[in-house]
Design an enzyme around this catalytic site. Structure first.
Site, PDB file in Angstrom:
ATOM      1  CG  HIS A  85      -2.031  -1.012   1.139  1.00 23.71           C
ATOM      2  ND1 HIS A  85      -3.325  -0.701   0.810  1.00 23.71           N
ATOM      3  CD2 HIS A  85      -2.015  -2.354   1.344  1.00 23.71           C
ATOM      4  CE1 HIS A  85      -4.068  -1.792   0.828  1.00 23.71           C
ATOM      5  NE2 HIS A  85      -3.298  -2.817   1.154  1.00 23.71           N
TER       6      HIS A  85
ATOM      7  CG  ASP B 134       0.518   9.626   0.358  1.00 24.82           C
ATOM      8  OD1 ASP B 134       0.504   8.533   0.936  1.00 24.82           O
ATOM      9  OD2 ASP B 134      -0.165  10.599   0.733  1.00 24.82           O
TER      10      ASP B 134
END
Length: 754
Positions: A164, A378
């Site tokens: 993730h 991110d």
């Protein structure tokens, strides 16, 4: 749960529920909201699924239990393990390392020991739960060793892993003392998913640097000592999303709409409300955002009467020192800016250090004119997608860091480099000044993407791709591939027989993956030194005894430049459409004959492929004299499949065929193949025997034209009709060395030498 186990098991650091213990010691739980739960719950209910995860509290033991149609399997961690495995190795070693070392990672052996120990516990819990032939989907950086541990315990199951967060470049990842163990842990999976194509590329490059496994496009091949492929691992991008429809419906509710209006009232009805929503984490760029906003106020480009910034900073990892320091820095900066520029009834920044339920977040999104996502790094950033899903009114503006995974997908956001404070100020001001027409234009484009590619599609695509992966248990004799392994006894005998043939021997080979190792940048490919020496030895034989030929899909000029083949080497480029020979000053080309009609058709093909490539990230077009080639190896699995299908449809519409290799579709206007070119060359030279080495699907055409007196050798893994196989490029060079010696020996024998 059935007696046979669960068909699908999800393994994540946390269970999808929160546990509480009352004064009497009774344990209760309630479901915790989250996109991953929403994505997987329907699939797991249908598949009789189980979820393995930590319960969130130290030393809290609980038996597996049923909840919302799923079996939840709590994993118990003690306080030391939470400190060392979770707060330590996961969040103070891996997290900063994987986020480009924005903060320095800490490396402690006791943390690593705890990480291994806890990963083993998760793997053992999953092994107990999964049914024979079932599927296990492991999630995120806390559990990177689970795939290989689970494969040892349950070689019968399919294993998927999804990362993730970002995966760093090799030069950063290489700092990790336990880098090989982590890579080997991940390679226990059949399918490894990443947020961005760049993350998958970083991983594949790291595999090439740290292991002996060969890679082709997105596939990593495991081979036994004979070069036979026994297992494949795919590493691809699967960008995650949110429950778009659900969040859209939530934001449309009357109470949420009314709450949005109330929020504007409570903030003093400013003209422009800016919103930042983050975990309080140093990767989110909160300090950069606040600094830029404060300077805009100082410069007079924005004023507190018209604009206010709401910063929601959810508590995060408050026991980790770097986060405590960040909170102090942020709160100091907010206090200073409010002190310098705030007025009665008009605060410059409203800072909120706590979490909110989904209803309040949806109302905040509806109330906000600009959302600022300024992450320094991110994996994806779902705040951006939530904001878009909440704006069914097609209003608002999204300022988005180019260092987020979302930046690859959200065409319509205002992209920014958050490290450049001047640029960040300009983009924030521009977002505040967007006209309603420009807002609608951008937001409609953003909503089309987010509402279509939702989290259900993400989970479905990943699981369907995993389901399609073959399940082949790793054989006990599996090796990483002995890079210096020579040809087998049978192949040596075949080469000796070929060298002893009366007449000319044609030695022909593909270039990439055979003479030259596969590399990240195709333009940097070169013949390996050992292969170059072997080719030179063969090239020195009389032309009546042996001739060299390189047969490649590359265009002729590139093949000549990169291969640096010996003088006299025959060159066949573009799968046979181009011919030439290496000379002292470069190469002589045989003219490629293309009619006016073929040239016109080629232009249509190229335009069509360029249009297809423009629709898919990581897809690009190579132009050749008689063909155009669509390359898909840098695209996502889903994108590559769609682009390939579109290219086939284009070829069918234009009435031409395709020549497909690994991650490439070539559309030609001159009907050629490596097989036709090799057969024609053999006839032209009058060769009585042929050695051909190839590694690609397109080399099968060449293998198909060889006869019983010839020698066909597949280099690397994959299905083949070749008679022999070697593991890789070094073994191919050894093979050529042996043939060179055998040819010399033949000459000496016939000349009466020793």
């Amino acid at each position: 749960m059935s007696n046979e186990g669960n068909a699908l098991v999800v393994v994540a650091n946390r269970l999808p529920v929160d546990f509480t213990v009352d004064d009497a010691g009774e344990i209760s739980w309630k479901r915790s909201p989250g996109g991953l739960v929403s994505a997987l719950e329907p699939v797991m209910q249908q598949a009789d699924g189980a979820w393995v995860g930590w319960n969130g509290s130290p030393d809290l033991y609980a038996d597996p239990f049923e909840a919302d149609g799923m079996t939840l399997v709590p994993v118990t961690l003690n306080a030391d393990e939470i400190e060392q495995y979770y707060e330590g190795f996961s969040n103070d070693t891996l997290w900063p390392l994987y986020h480009d070392v924005i903060a320095p990672p800490a490396f402690h052996r006791q943390w690593w020991d705890a990480y291994r120990r806890v990963n083993r516990r998760f793997a053992e819990a999953a092994a107990v739960q999964v049914a024979t032939g079932g599927t296990v989907w492991v999630h995120d950086y806390q559990l990177q060793l689970v795939p290989s541990m689970l494969r040892e315990l349950r070689p019968d199951v399919r294993i998927g892993f999804f990362d993730h967060i970002p995966f760093p470049p090799y030069e950063i990842f290489a700092q990790l003392p336990w880098r090989r163990q982590v890579i080997e842990g991940l390679l226990g999976a059949d399918l490894i998913g990443f947020q961005r194509n760049g993350d998958a590329a970083n991983f594949l490059r790291t595999v090439r640097r740290l292991t002996r496994h060969s890679t082709r496009g997105q596939v990593i091949a495991f081979e036994d000592k004979t070069g036979r492929a026994v297992r494949e691992v795919r590493a691809s991008a699967f960008p995650i999303s949110i429950d778009s429809q659900g969040f859209d419906a939530l934001a449309r509710r009357e109470d949420v709409v009314a709450r949005a209006e109330q929020i504007r009232e409570e903030l003093g009805k400013p003209d422009i409300i800016m919103l930042g929503v983050d975990r309080l984490d140093y990767t989110k760029g909160i300090r950069h955002r606040i600094k830029a906003y404060g300077e805009l106020l100082h410069d007079g480009r924005l004023g507190v009467e018209e604009t206010t910034l709401v910063q929601v900073a959810s508590p995060s990892r408050e026991n980790v020192g770097a986060y405590q320091e960040l909170r102090d820095q942020v709160e100091t900066a907010v206090g200073r800016i409010n002190g310098d520029y705030g007025e009665l009834g008009h605060a410059a920044i409203h800072y909120l250090h706590h979490s909110y339920p989904p209803e309040e977040m949806a109302a905040l999104y509806r109330a906000s004119d600009v959302v600022l996502v300024t992450s320094l790094r991110d994996g994806m950033n779902l705040v951006a997608k939530e904001y878009i899903a909440a704006r069914s009114d097609d209003r608002g503006a999204l300022v988005l860091s180019e260092f987020t995974g979302a930046a690859d997908e959200l065409n319509g956001a205002l992209l920014v480099n958050p490290h450049d404070i001047d640029e960040l100020k300009d983009v924030i001001e521009r977002a505040a000044r967007l006209t309603p027409e420009e807002q609608r234009k951008r937001m409609r484009r953003l909503r089309r993407k987010v509402m279509t590619d939702d989290v259900a599609k993400w989970s479905r695509t990943f699981l369907e791709t995993l389901e399609a992966m073959p399940v082949v248990p790793v054989a006990p004799e599996l090796a990483d591939g002995d890079a210096t392994e020579g040809p087998s006894l049978e192949l040596v005998r075949a080469l000796d027989d070929l060298a002893a043939t009366d007449g000319l021997v044609l030695v022909a080979s593909d270039f990439d993956g055979v003479l030259a190792p596969l590399v990240d940048d195709p333009a940097s490919s070169r013949t390996s030194p050992r292969a170059a020496r072997a080719l030179g030895r063969i090239a020195r034989r009389p032309e009546s005894q042996a001739r060299l030929a390189l047969v490649s899909g590359r265009d002729l000029a590139t093949l000549a430049e990169l291969s640096r083949a010996p003088l006299g080497t025959l060159l066949i480029g573009s799968h046979g459409a181009e011919r030439g020979v290496v000379t002292a000053v470069g190469f002589d080309r045989r003219d490629v004959t293309v009619t006016e009609g073929q040239a016109s058709l080629l232009a249509h093909i190229t335009d069509g492929l360029e249009e297809i490539a423009g629709r898919h990230t990581g897809v690009w077009v190579e132009r050749k004299p008689t063909a155009s080639v669509l390359h898909t190896r840098k695209s996502t699995h889903d994108g590559a499949a769609q682009a390939t299908e579109a290219a086939r449809a284009l070829a069918e519409r234009l009435g031409v065929g395709t020549l497909e290799g690994k991650d490439v579709v070539e559309i030609q206007v001159v009907d050629t193949s490596k097989g036709k070119a090799l057969d024609a060359l053999r006839t032209e030279l009058g060769a009585v025997g042929v050695l051909y080495l190839g590694d690609d699907v397109t080399d099968e055409h060449a293998f198909a034209v060889l006869g019983s007196s010839d020698v066909s050798v597949k280099v690397g893994g994959g299905e083949t009709i070749a008679e022999y196989r070697v593991p890789g490029t070094t073994s191919a060079a050894l093979l050529l060395e042996h043939l060179g010696r055998a040819l010399e020996h033949r000459s000496k024998q016939r000349s009466g030498g020793a």
